[in-house]
Motif scaffolding. Structure first.
Motif, short mmCIF file in Angstrom:
data_model
loop_
_atom_site.label_atom_id
_atom_site.label_comp_id
_atom_site.label_asym_id
_atom_site.label_seq_id
_atom_site.Cartn_x
_atom_site.Cartn_y
_atom_site.Cartn_z
N GLY A 88 -7.13 -12.52 2.41
CA GLY A 88 -7.84 -11.58 3.29
C GLY A 88 -7.31 -10.16 3.18
O GLY A 88 -7.57 -9.32 4.05
N ALA A 89 -6.57 -9.87 2.11
CA ALA A 89 -5.97 -8.54 1.95
C ALA A 89 -6.85 -7.65 1.08
O ALA A 89 -7.69 -8.13 0.32
CB ALA A 89 -4.58 -8.68 1.31
N GLY A 90 -6.63 -6.34 1.20
CA GLY A 90 -7.31 -5.37 0.34
C GLY A 90 -6.37 -4.90 -0.75
O GLY A 90 -5.14 -5.06 -0.63
N MET A 91 -6.92 -4.32 -1.82
CA MET A 91 -6.10 -3.88 -2.95
C MET A 91 -5.05 -2.85 -2.52
O MET A 91 -3.96 -2.79 -3.09
CB MET A 91 -7.00 -3.32 -4.05
CG MET A 91 -6.31 -3.10 -5.37
SD MET A 91 -5.56 -4.61 -6.06
CE MET A 91 -6.89 -5.22 -7.11
N GLU A 92 -5.36 -2.05 -1.46
CA GLU A 92 -4.40 -1.04 -1.02
C GLU A 92 -3.15 -1.70 -0.42
O GLU A 92 -2.10 -1.06 -0.28
CB GLU A 92 -5.04 -0.08 -0.02
CG GLU A 92 -5.35 -0.65 1.35
CD GLU A 92 -6.59 -1.56 1.39
OE1 GLU A 92 -7.25 -1.72 0.35
OE2 GLU A 92 -6.88 -2.13 2.46
N GLU A 93 -3.20 -2.98 -0.14
CA GLU A 93 -2.05 -3.67 0.44
C GLU A 93 -1.05 -4.14 -0.62
O GLU A 93 -0.08 -4.84 -0.30
CB GLU A 93 -2.53 -4.85 1.31
CG GLU A 93 -3.26 -4.40 2.55
CD GLU A 93 -3.83 -5.55 3.38
OE1 GLU A 93 -3.03 -6.39 3.82
OE2 GLU A 93 -5.06 -5.60 3.56
N THR A 94 -1.28 -3.79 -1.87
CA THR A 94 -0.32 -4.17 -2.92
C THR A 94 0.88 -3.24 -2.96
O THR A 94 1.86 -3.51 -3.65
CB THR A 94 -0.99 -4.15 -4.31
OG1 THR A 94 -1.55 -2.85 -4.52
CG2 THR A 94 -2.10 -5.19 -4.40
N GLU A 95 0.81 -2.12 -2.23
CA GLU A 95 1.93 -1.17 -2.15
C GLU A 95 3.22 -1.92 -1.75
O GLU A 95 3.22 -2.65 -0.76
CB GLU A 95 1.58 -0.10 -1.11
CG GLU A 95 2.56 1.02 -0.96
CD GLU A 95 2.47 2.01 -2.11
OE1 GLU A 95 1.36 2.25 -2.61
OE2 GLU A 95 3.53 2.53 -2.49
N GLY A 96 4.28 -1.74 -2.51
CA GLY A 96 5.56 -2.38 -2.17
C GLY A 96 5.77 -3.73 -2.83
O GLY A 96 6.89 -4.22 -2.90
N LEU A 97 4.69 -4.29 -3.35
CA LEU A 97 4.80 -5.61 -4.00
C LEU A 97 5.67 -5.57 -5.24
O LEU A 97 6.50 -6.46 -5.48
CB LEU A 97 3.37 -6.08 -4.33
CG LEU A 97 3.09 -7.47 -4.88
CD1 LEU A 97 3.91 -8.55 -4.22
CD2 LEU A 97 1.61 -7.76 -4.73
N ILE A 98 5.55 -4.52 -6.02
CA ILE A 98 6.36 -4.39 -7.24
C ILE A 98 7.85 -4.33 -6.90
O ILE A 98 8.70 -4.78 -7.67
CB ILE A 98 5.91 -3.14 -8.06
CG1 ILE A 98 6.62 -3.06 -9.42
CG2 ILE A 98 6.15 -1.85 -7.29
CD1 ILE A 98 6.15 -4.05 -10.44
N ASP A 99 8.19 -3.83 -5.71
CA ASP A 99 9.60 -3.74 -5.33
C ASP A 99 10.19 -5.12 -5.02
O ASP A 99 11.38 -5.33 -5.17
CB ASP A 99 9.78 -2.79 -4.15
CG ASP A 99 9.56 -1.35 -4.57
OD1 ASP A 99 10.09 -0.95 -5.64
OD2 ASP A 99 8.83 -0.61 -3.88
N ILE A 100 9.33 -6.05 -4.59
CA ILE A 100 9.81 -7.43 -4.42
C ILE A 100 10.09 -8.01 -5.81
O ILE A 100 11.15 -8.60 -6.04
CB ILE A 100 8.76 -8.29 -3.68
CG1 ILE A 100 8.49 -7.71 -2.29
CG2 ILE A 100 9.23 -9.75 -3.61
CD1 ILE A 100 7.40 -8.44 -1.53
#
Ligand SMILES: [Mn+2]
Length: 342
Positions: free
Chosen positions: A238-250
């Motif tokens: 249920g997420a939008g593409m703009e919610e990927t921010e910060g994922l690369i840091d994980i």
């Protein structure tokens, strides 16, 4: 803190003094460095009696609504003769639907810190050693003697905080921390900005990050880790593409890592990729063959190719880079191998 080139600073000072209307623009998928910088500039110029028009390529990033002045973004069109002040972009192609508008402008001032900056604009203040465009802008305002309001300080602090990954990346220098301290004294609230930037995620973001992280693939003995954001996982969480921010840091928190890659299915034939690297591999060089750019440790690219196709091409390049030159070092057992006395 090193001072900026006085000729460039003076040229920008003349543009600001002579103009009455300023179109302040950030890059596509504006982050807190780009948007924070343009909002800070907009705020200080308004206080000097100028008219400013803050714009970013659509869509406006809603997760940055905490930045002071956000409500003014993309609201009022600038008059045709307005000077453009462009922040945090290394090439005109980064301005998406605003590109034509920028290329028609009589004067374009560029403030940027990308190592891949191509040197565009009529006046360019570019320093790849600056941690953030916001850091450069603070130095510029100080050198021009333009007062920094609490609202501008908050925007610039957000720029510094986020472009250093919360003061954790290699670009976190003494100068950056001194600038952050100065911004706190000028009215930025570090605890509040950190909460807005890192502790204000909807549950869909946590579920998306968990799903992508759980499915991430480790290769080359863990030196390469990659994940992908498909349309399917967005639907499932249920997420939008703009919610990927910060994922690369994980992804890039892995202990054995050399290169982390995150692929995003932006469209049926459009794939975005983010790269993070450890010293020894230059992120902007890894993505340069794919039309990308950025910094030594962080870079991005947009490929006009379907996800699977783009992913395989970039992964192939990454595998070449993380392949070790020789046999891996064998850790010495306790007490063995080391010289006596230490
Ligand atoms: Mn930046």
């Amino acid at each position: 803190m090193t001072s900026l080139d006085p000729t460039t600073v003076a040229a920008i000072g003349r543009v600001l003094a002579d103009g009455t209307d300023f179109l302040c623009v950030g890059h596509q998928d504006a982050d807190a460095d780009s948007l924070g910088s343009l909002l800070a500039m907009s705020d200080v110029l308004e206080r000097l009696g100028k008219r400013t028009y803050p714009w970013v390529p659509a869509p406006v990033p809603g997760q940055l609504r905490y930045l002071p002045g956000f409500a003014r973004v993309n609201q009022q069109d600038a008059p045709p003769g307005a000077a453009v002040l462009a922040f945090d972009a290394g090439s005109p192609s980064r301005f998406g639907d605003l590109r034509a508008r920028i290329e028609r402008a009589p004067v374009v001032v560029v403030v940027d810190h990308h190592r891949s900056n191509q040197g565009f604009g009529t006046v360019a203040l570019v320093d790849p050693d600056a941690a953030a465009t916001g850091e450069l802008l603070l130095r510029l305002l100080r050198q021009l003697g333009i007062p920094v309001s609490p609202a501008a300080a908050t925007n610039l602090y957000a720029a510094l905080l986020t472009d250093t990954g919360g003061f954790r990346h290699d670009n976190t220098t003494g100068d950056v921390l001194a600038a952050a301290a100065e911004l706190a004294r000028l009215g930025a609230d570090p605890g509040w900005v950190a909460r807005m930037a890192y502790k204000s995620q909807p549950i869909t973001t946590l579920r998306l990050h968990a799903a992508v992280t759980a499915a991430a693939r480790r290769e080359c003995d863990g030196r390469l880790l990659w994940g992908e954001v498909t349309r399917r996982v967005l639907t499932e969480t249920g997420a939008g593409m703009e919610e990927t921010e910060g994922l690369i840091d994980i992804l890039q928190s892995l202990d054995t890592l050399v290169v982390a890659l995150l692929f995003k299915e932006a469209g049926p034939a459009v794939t975005k990729v983010s790269a993070r690297t450890r010293p020894g591999v230059e992120a902007h060089q890894l993505l340069a063959p794919f039309g990308g750019g950025g910094h030594a440790r962080a870079a991005g690219a947009e490929l006009a190719r379907p996800l699977a196709d783009a992913r395989e091409a970039v992964l192939q390049a990454a595998r070449e880079l993380v392949r070790p030159a020789g046999p891996p070092p064998v850790p010495a057992p306790d007490g063995a191998g080391a010289g006596a006395g230490w």
